[in-house]
Scaffold this motif. Structure first.
Motif, PDB file in Angstrom:
ATOM      1  N   UNK A 200      -0.620  12.297   8.482  1.00 61.22           N
ATOM      2  CA  UNK A 200       0.102  10.898   8.221  1.00 61.22           C
ATOM      3  C   UNK A 200      -1.387  10.805   6.927  1.00 61.22           C
ATOM      4  N   UNK A 201      -1.145   9.612   6.065  1.00 61.66           N
ATOM      5  CA  UNK A 201      -2.552   9.304   5.315  1.00 61.66           C
ATOM      6  C   UNK A 201      -2.314   8.424   4.741  1.00 61.66           C
ATOM      7  N   UNK A 202      -2.856   7.456   4.235  1.00 60.69           N
ATOM      8  CA  UNK A 202      -3.025   6.097   3.699  1.00 60.69           C
ATOM      9  C   UNK A 202      -4.288   5.437   2.988  1.00 60.69           C
ATOM     10  N   UNK A 203      -3.724   4.866   2.219  1.00 56.91           N
ATOM     11  CA  UNK A 203      -4.973   4.409   1.122  1.00 56.91           C
ATOM     12  C   UNK A 203      -4.962   2.480   1.747  1.00 56.91           C
ATOM     13  N   UNK A 204      -6.892   2.942   1.394  1.00 53.85           N
ATOM     14  CA  UNK A 204      -7.281   1.670   1.671  1.00 53.85           C
ATOM     15  C   UNK A 204      -6.775   0.251   2.372  1.00 53.85           C
ATOM     16  N   UNK A 205      -5.936  -0.019   1.593  1.00 53.95           N
ATOM     17  CA  UNK A 205      -5.065  -1.724   0.896  1.00 53.95           C
ATOM     18  C   UNK A 205      -3.957  -1.284   2.037  1.00 53.95           C
ATOM     19  N   UNK A 206      -3.374  -0.264   2.495  1.00 49.43           N
ATOM     20  CA  UNK A 206      -2.073   0.006   3.710  1.00 49.43           C
ATOM     21  C   UNK A 206      -2.695  -0.388   4.733  1.00 49.43           C
ATOM     22  N   UNK A 207      -3.761   0.410   4.778  1.00 53.38           N
ATOM     23  CA  UNK A 207      -5.532   0.360   6.501  1.00 53.38           C
ATOM     24  C   UNK A 207      -5.428  -0.942   6.501  1.00 53.38           C
ATOM     25  N   UNK A 208      -5.687  -1.862   5.475  1.00 54.27           N
ATOM     26  CA  UNK A 208      -6.244  -2.823   5.486  1.00 54.27           C
ATOM     27  C   UNK A 208      -5.162  -3.564   5.858  1.00 54.27           C
ATOM     28  N   UNK A 209      -4.021  -3.672   5.516  1.00 53.79           N
ATOM     29  CA  UNK A 209      -3.040  -4.680   5.379  1.00 53.79           C
ATOM     30  C   UNK A 209      -2.177  -4.874   7.250  1.00 53.79           C
ATOM     31  N   UNK A 210      -2.564  -3.506   7.816  1.00 58.67           N
ATOM     32  CA  UNK A 210      -1.777  -2.883   9.000  1.00 58.67           C
ATOM     33  C   UNK A 210      -2.738  -3.256  10.327  1.00 58.67           C
ATOM     34  N   UNK A 211      -4.192  -2.854  10.163  1.00 56.76           N
ATOM     35  CA  UNK A 211      -5.353  -2.360  10.712  1.00 56.76           C
ATOM     36  C   UNK A 211      -6.873  -3.614  10.843  1.00 56.76           C
ATOM     37  N   UNK A 212      -6.425  -4.031   9.344  1.00 55.17           N
ATOM     38  CA  UNK A 212      -7.845  -4.310   9.126  1.00 55.17           C
ATOM     39  C   UNK A 212      -7.759  -6.102   9.527  1.00 55.17           C
ATOM     40  N   UNK A 213      -9.062  -6.830   9.508  1.00 49.24           N
ATOM     41  CA  UNK A 213      -9.425  -8.176   9.844  1.00 49.24           C
ATOM     42  C   UNK A 213     -10.304  -8.739   8.358  1.00 49.24           C
ATOM     43  N   UNK A 214      -9.820  -9.734   7.832  1.00 56.45           N
ATOM     44  CA  UNK A 214     -10.571 -10.002   6.701  1.00 56.45           C
ATOM     45  C   UNK A 214     -11.549 -11.447   7.697  1.00 56.45           C
ATOM     46  N   UNK A 215     -12.197 -12.052   6.411  1.00 59.49           N
ATOM     47  CA  UNK A 215     -12.834 -12.997   7.820  1.00 59.49           C
ATOM     48  C   UNK A 215     -12.184 -14.474   8.323  1.00 59.49           C
ATOM     49  N   UNK A 216     -11.284 -15.004   6.656  1.00 53.87           N
ATOM     50  CA  UNK A 216     -10.583 -15.543   7.462  1.00 53.87           C
ATOM     51  C   UNK A 216     -10.324 -15.141   8.599  1.00 53.87           C
ATOM     52  N   UNK A 217      -9.491 -14.391   8.721  1.00 53.84           N
ATOM     53  CA  UNK A 217      -8.594 -13.449   9.854  1.00 53.84           C
ATOM     54  C   UNK A 217      -9.105 -14.220  11.174  1.00 53.84           C
TER      55      UNK A 217
ATOM     56  N   UNK B  26       1.159  -1.577   0.135  1.00 48.22           N
ATOM     57  CA  UNK B  26      -0.300  -0.182  -0.311  1.00 48.22           C
ATOM     58  C   UNK B  26       1.164   1.708  -0.163  1.00 48.22           C
ATOM     59  N   UNK B  27       0.099   2.532   0.063  1.00 46.80           N
ATOM     60  CA  UNK B  27       0.530   3.863  -0.466  1.00 46.80           C
ATOM     61  C   UNK B  27       0.973   4.582   1.369  1.00 46.80           C
ATOM     62  N   UNK B  28       1.209   5.823   1.089  1.00 45.93           N
ATOM     63  CA  UNK B  28       1.481   6.447   2.391  1.00 45.93           C
ATOM     64  C   UNK B  28       1.985   8.046   2.170  1.00 45.93           C
ATOM     65  N   UNK B  29       1.125   8.512   2.456  1.00 42.30           N
ATOM     66  CA  UNK B  29       1.585  10.447   2.144  1.00 42.30           C
ATOM     67  C   UNK B  29       2.280  10.866   3.903  1.00 42.30           C
ATOM     68  N   UNK B  30       3.258  11.554   3.796  1.00 44.60           N
ATOM     69  CA  UNK B  30       3.231  12.489   4.883  1.00 44.60           C
ATOM     70  C   UNK B  30       3.427  13.670   4.907  1.00 44.60           C
ATOM     71  N   UNK B  31       2.774  14.926   5.021  1.00 40.80           N
ATOM     72  CA  UNK B  31       3.068  16.086   5.151  1.00 40.80           C
ATOM     73  C   UNK B  31       3.587  17.033   6.674  1.00 40.80           C
ATOM     74  N   UNK B  32       4.050  16.803   6.417  1.00 40.94           N
ATOM     75  CA  UNK B  32       4.565  18.210   7.724  1.00 40.94           C
ATOM     76  C   UNK B  32       5.157  19.529   7.527  1.00 40.94           C
ATOM     77  N   UNK B  33       5.641  19.700   8.673  1.00 38.08           N
ATOM     78  CA  UNK B  33       6.496  21.149   9.244  1.00 38.08           C
ATOM     79  C   UNK B  33       7.503  21.843  10.318  1.00 38.08           C
ATOM     80  N   UNK B  34       8.867  22.344  10.485  1.00 39.17           N
ATOM     81  CA  UNK B  34       9.675  21.341  10.946  1.00 39.17           C
ATOM     82  C   UNK B  34       9.982  22.957  11.460  1.00 39.17           C
ATOM     83  N   UNK B  35      11.413  22.436  12.372  1.00 38.59           N
ATOM     84  CA  UNK B  35      11.804  24.034  12.990  1.00 38.59           C
ATOM     85  C   UNK B  35      13.167  22.929  13.412  1.00 38.59           C
TER      86      UNK B  35
END
Length: 275
Positions: free
Chosen positions: A189-206, A162-171
Motif C-alpha cells: 500500500x502506498x499513499x500521498x503526503x496529503x493522506x499520510x498527514x490526514x491520518x498520521x500527521x500532527x500540525x502545529x495547532x494539533x 488524499x490518494x492511495x495506491x494498492x498493488x497485490x497478488x492473490x490465490x
C-alpha cells in the motif's frame, strides 16, 4: 482493502457448516473470487442480498484500542452478460469481466472521517475531526488463467483527503466457480503526503492542543498487508462469510505519535440472505 487467527476462525466456520450444506447446482459467478459478492446466480437481471456482519477491529488507523462493530451486509445488483452494476452500503459501482482473465471495477463511495471520540482512552483529544468525503476507486485484476487460481491486482483510490495506491497478488482455493471457497492475497500500500498527514500527521495547532509532537510525513510506502476471505453457501439462499486483515505499517507511519500500534488488524464474520 487486514492472519493466523482469521484463518483459524474461517476454517472453524467451514468445519461447522459442512454437515448442513445441501446439494445444489453450481452456478457460475462473474469471477469465482470469494472477496467479490455476486448474488446473480449466473443470470442476467436484478438480484438482492441482505445480511449482517460483526467485526472486531482497530478503533481508528493506528489505534491500539479494539472493539466490536455490527454492520449491514449485502447489495443490490443488476447483471447483463459480463457486467454487474451494484449499490452496496455507501458505494455505487460497476465491475466487468473482459477476455475471461481481466476484471475491471469502478466505485464511487463515501470515506468516513475520524473523530476525537473514536478513542475511548482520549488519545485523539486535541486532534479535531477529520472531514468525511467522497472517494473514487479504480481497480484492475489480471488472472493468470480463466479459472482465476492466481491473479495480480492494482487499485487507485482518490479521495478528498488524499490518494492511495494498492498493488497485490492473490490465490484462490477450492474448485468452485460460484464464488464460494476462500482466497488469500498479499498487498503493498502506498499513499500521498496529503493522506499520510490526514491520518498520521500532527500540525502545529494539533500539537499545541493535544500535547503530541508536531509531525509532518511525506508520501510513499505505507504498509504491507495480508487479506483472507472466506465464503460458504449453506443452501441456495443463505451464505456465510468471513475475513481477516492484517496491515503492517512502514517505520515512518509506526513512528507517528498517532500510531499506537505498528499494525492494523480486523476479523469479521457475517451472514447474508439472497432473495
Amino acid at each position: 482493502m487486514k492472519k493466523v487467527t482469521g484463518l483459524l476462525l474461517a476454517l472453524s466456520i467451514h468445519a461447522l457448516c459442512l454437515p448442513t450444506v445441501s446439494a445444489q447446482e453450481e452456478q457460475a459467478a462473474l469471477v469465482p473470487l470469494p472477496s467479490l459478492d455476486d448474488f446473480t446466480r449466473g443470470e442476467d437481471g436484478w438480484s438482492f442480498g441482505l445480511g449482517l456482519g460483526v467485526e472486531y477491529e482497530s478503533a481508528y488507523e493506528g489505534s491500539d484500542e479494539f472493539g466490536f462493530e455490527v454492520q449491514p451486509a449485502g447489495a443490490v445488483q443488476w447483471r447483463r452478460g459480463n457486467d454487474i452494476f451494484f449499490f452496496a452500503g455507501e458505494a455505487l459501482g460497476w465491475r466487468g469481466l473482459r477476455a475471461d482473465t481481466w476484471l475491471f471495477e469502478a466505485i464511487v463511495g463515501f470515506e468516513e472521517g475520524r473523530e476525537e471520540s473514536d478513542s475511548d482512552d482520549g488519545r485523539l483529544d486535541g486532534l479535531g475531526t477529520t472531514d468525511e468525503g467522497f472517494e473514487f476507486a479504480l481497480q484492475a485484476r489480471r488472472a493468470f488463467s480463466a479459472d482465476w487460481r492466481y491473479w495480480l491486482d492494482g487499485r487507485l483510490v482518490a479521495g478528498e483527503n488524499g490518494n492511495l495506491g494498492i498493488f497485490g497478488v492473490g490465490r484462490r482455493f477450492g474448485e468452485q466457480i460460484d464464488g464460494s471457497g476462500s482466497e488469500l492475497s498479499v498487498v503493498a500500500v502506498f499513499h500521498d503526503s496529503e493522506l499520510a498527514n490526514t491520518e498520521f500527521g500532527v500540525d502545529a495547532a494539533q500539537a499545541a492542543a493535544s500535547g503530541l509532537d508536531e509531525t509532518k510525513l511525506s508520501g510513499g510506502f505505507r504498509s504491507i498487508g495480508v487479506h483472507y476471505n472466506y465464503r460458504h453457501y449453506i443452501n441456495d439462499n443463505w451464505r456465510i462469510f468471513g475475513e481477516a486483515l492484517y496491515e503492517r505499517y512502514s517505520s515512518d507511519i509506526a513512528n507517528s505519535p498517532i500510531a499506537r500500534n505498528n499494525y492494523e488488524a480486523e476479523v469479521g464474520v457475517g451472514v447474508i440472505y439472497v432473495f
